[in-house]
Scaffold this active site. Structure first.
Site, PDB file in Angstrom:
ATOM      1  N   GLU A  17       0.833  -1.202   0.000  1.00 35.48           N
ATOM      2  CA  GLU A  17       0.000   0.000   0.000  1.00 35.48           C
ATOM      3  C   GLU A  17       0.873   1.259   0.000  1.00 35.48           C
ATOM      4  OE1 GLU A  17      -3.067   0.505  -0.405  1.00 35.48           O
ATOM      5  OE2 GLU A  17      -4.210  -1.232   0.259  1.00 35.48           O
ATOM      6  N   ARG A  98      -9.057   0.725  12.400  1.00 35.18           N
ATOM      7  CA  ARG A  98      -7.688   1.227  12.362  1.00 35.18           C
ATOM      8  C   ARG A  98      -7.534   2.188  11.196  1.00 35.18           C
ATOM      9  NH1 ARG A  98      -4.461  -0.530   8.209  1.00 35.18           N
ATOM     10  NH2 ARG A  98      -4.771  -2.587   7.274  1.00 35.18           N
ATOM     11  N   ASN A 100      -6.196   3.721   7.785  1.00 37.36           N
ATOM     12  CA  ASN A 100      -5.906   3.045   6.526  1.00 37.36           C
ATOM     13  C   ASN A 100      -5.287   4.051   5.542  1.00 37.36           C
ATOM     14  OD1 ASN A 100      -5.989   0.633   4.921  1.00 37.36           O
ATOM     15  ND2 ASN A 100      -7.714   1.505   3.793  1.00 37.36           N
ATOM     16  N   ASN A 146     -10.661   4.675   1.471  1.00 36.80           N
ATOM     17  CA  ASN A 146      -9.601   4.582   0.468  1.00 36.80           C
ATOM     18  C   ASN A 146      -9.675   5.755  -0.508  1.00 36.80           C
ATOM     19  OD1 ASN A 146      -7.710   2.359   0.588  1.00 36.80           O
ATOM     20  ND2 ASN A 146      -9.464   0.976   0.406  1.00 36.80           N
ATOM     21  N   ASP A 196      -9.738   1.175  -4.872  1.00 34.97           N
ATOM     22  CA  ASP A 196      -8.783   1.101  -3.754  1.00 34.97           C
ATOM     23  C   ASP A 196      -8.057   2.443  -3.701  1.00 34.97           C
ATOM     24  OD1 ASP A 196      -6.936   0.291  -1.766  1.00 34.97           O
ATOM     25  OD2 ASP A 196      -7.003  -1.766  -2.460  1.00 34.97           O
TER      26      ASP A 196
END
Length: 288
Positions: A17, A98, A100, A146, A196
């Site tokens: 990522e 959490r 991201n 995202n 994403d």
């Protein structure tokens, strides 16, 4: 024009990522979120280094000194030379969530979205970290946040909840970091995938990793699909422009996300490199 697609000859991530080009050091950074490992190399994948951190890594950004790191529980500054993490702030997040995806805006703030790690869906949000360390929640009801990126002038924020498949746009006030009402821009499910990670080029076009369609798509600011480029690796996760001329597109990928996405491709988790797109990226914002 035909494009040249290669794989960067470095590193395999379980959950790749947040690729990030540092124009100051001419280095490419990215993370293995579940490693949890921070990686760096040059534009060609040479002179690689890595650092193992102490909790899952959501995303990274440039900071005035070192990097800004969004770990699972909050924001930290990371000094690569001393391999030291310094806490900045911990936003108020719901249990089983959490941090991201994240990106710096054009004015020195950092935005990060949270994701749900358990059955408590829609418990995540979108957070803004200010220069003084203060945090503000900008959006609620998010499951997997995202695709955070900004228009070249910084007046538009793009964002998505991967679980609903929609790339959104918001007016963004650079002087205050506040957002306007949500407007749905693109339903990425029309291309067979949720969105994403995403980035914006110098012309304002939005490049989105279509994680389930094994492609990267380019959309106009009005939401028109302009290009869709098939990729050699499954589960592309996040794009970023980089290289000395900011004309190379790097895309991280997923080998094993730790839940639904598991690839059996021998090169899964590596970085795809695309050259010859005929477009350039933007220098990344710096958290100040």
């Amino acid at each position: 024009m035909p494009v040249e697609i290669d794989l960067l000859p470095v590193g395999v991530a379980g959950l790749g990522e947040s690729p990030l080009w540092d124009h100051r050091s001419k280095r490419l950074w990215w993370v293995d979120s579940t490693g949890p490992t921070l990686h760096a190399c040059d534009a060609e994948g040479q002179n690689a280094e890595h650092w193992v951190l102490n909790q899952p890594i959501g995303s990274i950004g440039l900071a005035k000194e070192g990097l800004l790191v969004a770990l699972a529980d909050g924001f930290y500054r990371f000094d690569p030379d001393g391999a030291k993490l310094v806490p900045i702030a911990q936003p108020e997040m719901a249990p089983a969530t959490r941090l991201n995806d994240g990106k710096a805006d054009r004015c020195g703030r950092f935005l990060s979205a949270s994701m749900c790690t358990g059955a408590n869906v829609r418990a995540g949000g979108l957070f803004r970290l200010d220069a003084d360390g203060g945090c503000e929640r900008l959006e609620d009801g998010v499951t997997i946040g995202n695709a955070i990126c900004f228009s070249p002038d910084g007046d538009t924020l793009y964002f998505a909840d991967s679980m609903d498949g929609i790339l959104r746009r918001y007016d963004y006030a650079g002087d205050s970091g506040t957002i306007g009402p949500r407007a749905d821009l693109v339903d990425c499910r029309d291309q067979g995938s949720a969105p994403d990670g995403a980035t914006v080029d110098s012309e304002g076009y939005i490049w989105v990793a279509l994680v389930l369609a094994q492609a990267v798509a380019c959309y106009s600011p009005e939401g028109q699909l302009l290009r869709s480029i098939p990729l050699p690796l499954p589960y592309p996760s996040c794009p970023a422009f980089g290289g000395p001329g900011l004309d190379t597109l790097y895309l991280t990928s997923i080998a094993n996300s730790g839940h639904r996405l598991v690839a059996d491709h021998p090169d899964a988790g590596r970085i795809t490199v695309i050259r010859g797109l005929g477009v350039t990226g933007l220098v990344e914002g710096v958290y100040r």
